[in-house]
Design a protein around this motif. Structure first.
Motif, PDB file in Angstrom:
ATOM      1  N   ALA A 236       0.849  -1.189   0.000  1.00 29.77           N
ATOM      2  CA  ALA A 236       0.000   0.000   0.000  1.00 29.77           C
ATOM      3  C   ALA A 236       0.885   1.238   0.000  1.00 29.77           C
ATOM      4  O   ALA A 236       2.012   1.206   0.504  1.00 29.77           O
TER       5      ALA A 236
ATOM      6  N   SER B 290       2.342   2.047   3.338  1.00 39.84           N
ATOM      7  CA  SER B 290       3.480   1.229   3.777  1.00 39.84           C
ATOM      8  C   SER B 290       4.753   1.697   3.099  1.00 39.84           C
ATOM      9  O   SER B 290       5.832   1.717   3.698  1.00 39.84           O
TER      10      SER B 290
ATOM     11  N   SER C 263     -11.084  -8.808   0.920  1.00 42.95           N
ATOM     12  CA  SER C 263      -9.785  -8.689   1.576  1.00 42.95           C
ATOM     13  C   SER C 263      -9.212 -10.067   1.873  1.00 42.95           C
ATOM     14  O   SER C 263      -8.007 -10.285   1.748  1.00 42.95           O
TER      15      SER C 263
ATOM     16  N   ARG D   1      -1.426  -3.703   7.952  1.00 45.00           N
ATOM     17  CA  ARG D   1      -2.561  -3.769   7.039  1.00 45.00           C
ATOM     18  C   ARG D   1      -2.967  -5.222   6.818  1.00 45.00           C
ATOM     19  O   ARG D   1      -2.156  -6.129   6.893  1.00 45.00           O
TER      20      ARG D   1
ATOM     21  N   ASP E 246      -6.481  -3.620  13.454  1.00 48.81           N
ATOM     22  CA  ASP E 246      -5.071  -3.565  13.087  1.00 48.81           C
ATOM     23  C   ASP E 246      -4.187  -4.153  14.178  1.00 48.81           C
ATOM     24  O   ASP E 246      -3.154  -4.752  13.895  1.00 48.81           O
TER      25      ASP E 246
ATOM     26  N   HIS F 200      -9.403   7.361   7.119  1.00 48.04           N
ATOM     27  CA  HIS F 200      -9.634   6.027   6.570  1.00 48.04           C
ATOM     28  C   HIS F 200     -10.907   5.438   7.170  1.00 48.04           C
ATOM     29  O   HIS F 200     -11.335   5.834   8.251  1.00 48.04           O
TER      30      HIS F 200
ATOM     31  N   THR G  30     -11.675  -0.519  10.097  1.00 50.94           N
ATOM     32  CA  THR G  30     -11.958  -1.832   9.529  1.00 50.94           C
ATOM     33  C   THR G  30     -12.971  -2.652  10.325  1.00 50.94           C
ATOM     34  O   THR G  30     -13.627  -3.512   9.767  1.00 50.94           O
TER      35      THR G  30
ATOM     36  N   ASN H 290      -6.978   4.760   2.113  1.00 52.35           N
ATOM     37  CA  ASN H 290      -6.462   3.444   1.709  1.00 52.35           C
ATOM     38  C   ASN H 290      -7.560   2.544   1.153  1.00 52.35           C
ATOM     39  O   ASN H 290      -8.732   2.738   1.455  1.00 52.35           O
TER      40      ASN H 290
ATOM     41  N   ASP I  74      -9.386  -0.285   1.802  1.00 53.22           N
ATOM     42  CA  ASP I  74      -9.701  -1.117   2.969  1.00 53.22           C
ATOM     43  C   ASP I  74     -11.156  -1.535   2.859  1.00 53.22           C
ATOM     44  O   ASP I  74     -11.920  -0.922   2.110  1.00 53.22           O
TER      45      ASP I  74
END
Lengths: 382, 382, 382, 382
Positions: free
Chosen positions: A10, A13, A75, A104, A134, A213, A216, A246, A248
């Motif tokens: 990503a 990262s 994912s 991630r 995370d 973001h 998640t 991102n 996600d």
């Protein structure tokens, strides 16, 4: 020559480990293999290939694997594909150490492929706490890794507390902070350099930077969460530089919220960038009046820069923070109030909580100089 | 009705959770979904489908995914395929909780698929220590899981020490030990019931049971390691009932060692079984003079039965053990000496270190009665 | 009961076989298994699940597999994933016959999975010619299939010419044409029923329907190709009902072209739908002054309806057509001129080139009544 | 330099195109990329990597993808994995042409990956007829390919009859036959060079060579089919050199049959090889009294050598053959009788039905000299 394979999944990262890549590439006893996969290959999430080329960093392979995000299996399947194809890469290119970054969802694929193939795994940014899913991914990767490079002393202590061997856990600082110390005094016009959409407010008057973001574990809430931020900043009516989230679970909601709002309010002084070269981003950040969102940037980079940050919602719960951060709920009024407070305060004194600017160098040095044959060392004592 | 999906990837895992499956299936508020994958579908490693059918346990899906083990990418790719296809299963069947077992390399696939899909994950047998790569997989899964059922009190303490929330970690005992307490006093002839190959020694005289797996971090050594055991037990020249190893990296070496030795020494009183129904296995185990190998059976089941066990090599390093276990190196002389010592001692007093026989019941009860809506509960407080 | 598994990979395929699905489902000797995968699960390409539910058609499984289309590997990987996961479905659900439709890149996955598992494969709409990559996919599937249901007599002759056994090739007509004969005289307001974006022109005055896909061998050209159509129809300035293209290589270019044009020309009497229930689509089509684009709709459905069609570019090269079709290059002037010519001509006499309205029934009957045990029959004489 | 990627999936395919590889590698305007996958990487089916290294042929990548053959999904999943991973290879290495060989189930993966990525596909050995499922795979690949190199004139005619463009179909002869003309007069002892198991009969007295694969549409019959051959040749009691079958559905049955028989009849003058360098194999073949089995070797290589061949069962139905071949059913008595007839006849006159020894050269020349830019040429006129 030890072959060090860094897998980048990503844009975020990549930014975090850019100085690690440069230091490995420059090291006479290390050979750098970069594999790019996941959202790091996709234009709308920030394709990093041009950035790597601009830095003369070698790309050994690209592995496109991102599933269409509409399905709730996306994912998992992206992760599964990455495990499969990274195994093939490792089987063909025989890295001596594989490096994975942070937390991630798809970074665990790198860890699983390496561990299943008995290749030593190094993990950057383990031991931190953010209070959401995370954490689970990050801790899970830490348990799989052979070697750990942590951003803070507390993070190192937390890994040891989790049962990992102290002699394998190095506190190096966070390499993303290295960039803050590499001030290049660039003069650039972000609108010309990066395009983007929306108004082009004058950046010589105080402006905000926004990066939010989806969370998640709260993917169903991503749209209303971003809506509160949008409404709060619309109410402030000051220049805002937004960055795209991102890829996600939940991104669709965030993106849809932004797009709809933007279409309804073309008059607002908002500009939207997909991506930006890290050095440029740091420049913009350094000059901004306040950072707003739930990215770790507000906590990490801003602490070293002394930039005030408003951290929204649960995504960074538990992450260590300096005095520059104020937290608030994802609520329009709360966000407005927090931003006003930070603007009233103005810049903070910088702190070195997340590093002193040499994390990349330290990590490369460790990778090159661990005394025993690395693989044996890591595996036999693990 | 809560839908509980248990993913079974190997004969050994099935044996471990058999009483959990039965208890979930019998529970009026639970609906059991069993997915079978990995080596649990392959005849030469012990296809469990006939066993499930014999127990009237429902199989919701089979997912064949085992790669040919010759490549060093096989276990990674098997894991990657499992992540992909389990995601599809979860997306179609919507389990409320996914259950994964222990520490085999491919069990992490279950964890990753569940976590990526925001489905609560329960882990059985976390917190143990064996001193090899299994520890990393097991701890990594524990970090991903929402709910933990441990075999021992120490294991529970270790998970809490690793940072997991105490109210999510239940000490239930090990369900595989439940079988030891379900003595059915079966009268059976193992040769007739299961075939197998080799001599058919009289089991009314003292005999050994042998089960030695490759060590996943020492795959290159699997052949010579099994050779030492083979030579040691050949020297003893007493009846030995061998069981075939799991499908792991290194199995090829172990299997080749066994095959070659067997062809050269057809005269030895050795018999080889691929697989055996757990109740039958327990019966054989209860009567044996000594267990030899590196399976956890020597430590778990044998402790509850009081059967002497010789534990070879590093595979069970660190696992809690009762007085019935003696350790030795994978060396012919060392093995002979340890077996002789155990035979001289004879049976030990049983201990309840790994459970009291109601682990399956306890786990089913917890899965059914966790007070809040399970998914919310597990996820929001994680 | 013979189990008939129909794999649906795209909105367009579903529309084509809707009457086949209904006929199989209604047949007393057939059991229908529907698997939905590919773009047929994705909202922006037309998720067909709500349509299947509305028709009370049973969905046996969904298999999300669409890779993010930005990579040039996306269609290959989507196909590869489909092969893997369809194999699992077939292995769990044991269909007696698998049915695949037409020529989309991912339909070959169905064929490969079925053939590799020795399951008889039926193919609908083989033997046609369109002059592009679809021909290769379609002919390749025909070579793999055991049983063929063709839309036209010429298509049947072409398959036999290719070496396929005449007794396995049935001319049934095209099931998509069945819908044309099922006029339900619905009264509906498409804007209310389907939303969509753009102007809402009065459909009581003459209007056009537009459906233009990227050409898979000319993906780099998809943007300028759609641009010509957009400019031509903007110049005409008459009501246009646009439908969104399939998820194909090149779709991004087509979509981007449409989006950009729409934002620049909000004043034009253009309305854009993502998807529409087939019966509604036929109603709109029946009333339209002219069809424009490169979809087979202009050639198939419009021939049965007598609706004038302007067919743009190479996508339908070689497809049999009735008198209602005029071809033109993807060029603004050429398109304007062709549309004007067709508007001047007005409606054509309907022809039965693509069927008489009973294709679905005929196909279901054949699937149920092939005299020998189907699998043996198909396989042993192939 | 045009980059030519040849994907090798099995020992047999490698042998067939060895001279093509050598000729491409030697060609000044071609750059050879070899990808090895499928059973060609697995020792028990004949790992070709050492052979490629011995010939100094460059291996660009290995892609292990073989699923455990016990599941009926194995060949489909192996194919699906190959599509996915070949796409990644093509995306990283940008071949100008991809070459696939013959008709094995997994070769279609190469075709699908190439076609989906718009890379021109060349197919070697299309247009042949064998009367089983291989025909379907082979014809399916031919329909996907852009360029065809056929072994016989009849094969070329058949492809044109199937609708392919004559100017893209070249009759070059079969490259596997090139080896027959490259007589190296090697002096070698096969037992020393290749080991293998079983008796070591004197090869100066008349001997048979046996190579029998499972028939992919008759996988359930593979064990009894090989049993008839084993019993027939046991009855003949003359030296037999057996070669191990390909990794196909049904191989387990064939292999099990051979293993069981061998253990029961260690006294027979049978020797079993897994694999052999092609030149050595040709030498053995040239000297043998008769070839027995269902491999195409009996029909192709033996026709050029004039070696009598007994072709068993349906696998080669319809393949063009010279006078040296006699067919028989998979029945002990029929096999005995056919072998006796062929031994009585002795050597036949060689024929050039399958080529004159320059197929490899011709294919490389065509790949290098097709006049227009290859990709455009192939795709725009296809």
């Amino acid at each position: 020559m030890r072959k060090i394979c860094v897998v980048l999944t990503a844009r975020a990262s990549y930014s975090r480990v850019k100085t690690v890549l440069t230091a490995i590439h420059a090291h006479p006893r290390l050979c750098l293999q970069i594999v790019v996969t996941g959202s790091a290959l996709v234009g709308r999430f920030g394709n990093i290939i041009p950035h790597l080329e601009a830095e003369n960093l070698p790309v050994s392979a690209i592995i496109p694997n991102l599933l269409d995000p509409e399905s709730d299996t996306a994912s998992a399947k992206t992760t599964g594909l990455a495990v499969i194809e990274l195994a093939t890469f490792f089987g063909n290119h025989h890295p001596d150490v594989v490096v994975t970054v942070a937390d991630r969802f798809e970074t665990i694929a790198t860890a699983i492929a390496a561990v299943n193939m008995n290749i030593p795994l190094a993990h950057i940014q383990g031991g931190e706490v953010t209070g959401n899913i995370d954490d689970r991914i990050r801790n899970s990767i830490s348990q799989l890794a052979d070697l750990h490079f942590t951003a803070t002393e507390n993070a190192r202590a937390r890994l040891i507390q989790m049962g990992l061997s102290p002699q394998k856990v190095y506190h190096t600082g966070c390499p993303s902070i290295d960039l803050v110390y590499q001030d290049k005094r660039l003069d650039f016009n972000p609108y010309e350099a990066y395009g983007g959409v929306g108004s082009r407010p004058d950046l010589n008057i105080p402006y905000l930077i926004v990066l939010q973001h989806p969370v998640t574990t709260e993917t169903a809430h991503s749209k209303w969460q971003i809506d509160h931020t949008l409404h709060a900043l619309a109410a402030m009516n000051m220049p805002c530089i937004w960055f795209w989230p991102n890829a996600d679970p939940g991104t669709a909601g965030t993106a849809q919220g932004i797009r709809a709002f933007r279409e309804q309010h073309p008059e607002l002084p908002f500009h939207f960038f997909k991506n930006m070269e890290s050095a440029h981003f740091i420049l913009l950040l350094r000059k901004c009046a306040c950072f707003v969102g739930n990215s770790s940037v507000g906590i990490r980079e801003c602490s070293a820069l002394g930039v005030p940050a408003v951290n929204i919602g649960s995504r960074q719960n538990g992450r260590e923070r300096g005095p520059n951060v104020t937290d608030c709920l994802p609520d329009t009024e709360a966000i407005i109030s927090a931003v006003r407070r930070q603007l009233a305060h103005g810049p903070f004194a910088p702190v070195t909580l997340y590093g002193k600017g040499n994390a990349g160098e330290q990590i490369a040095t460790q990778l090159a100089t661990i005394p025993f044959i690395l693989k044996k060392h890591l595996l036999t004592t693990s």
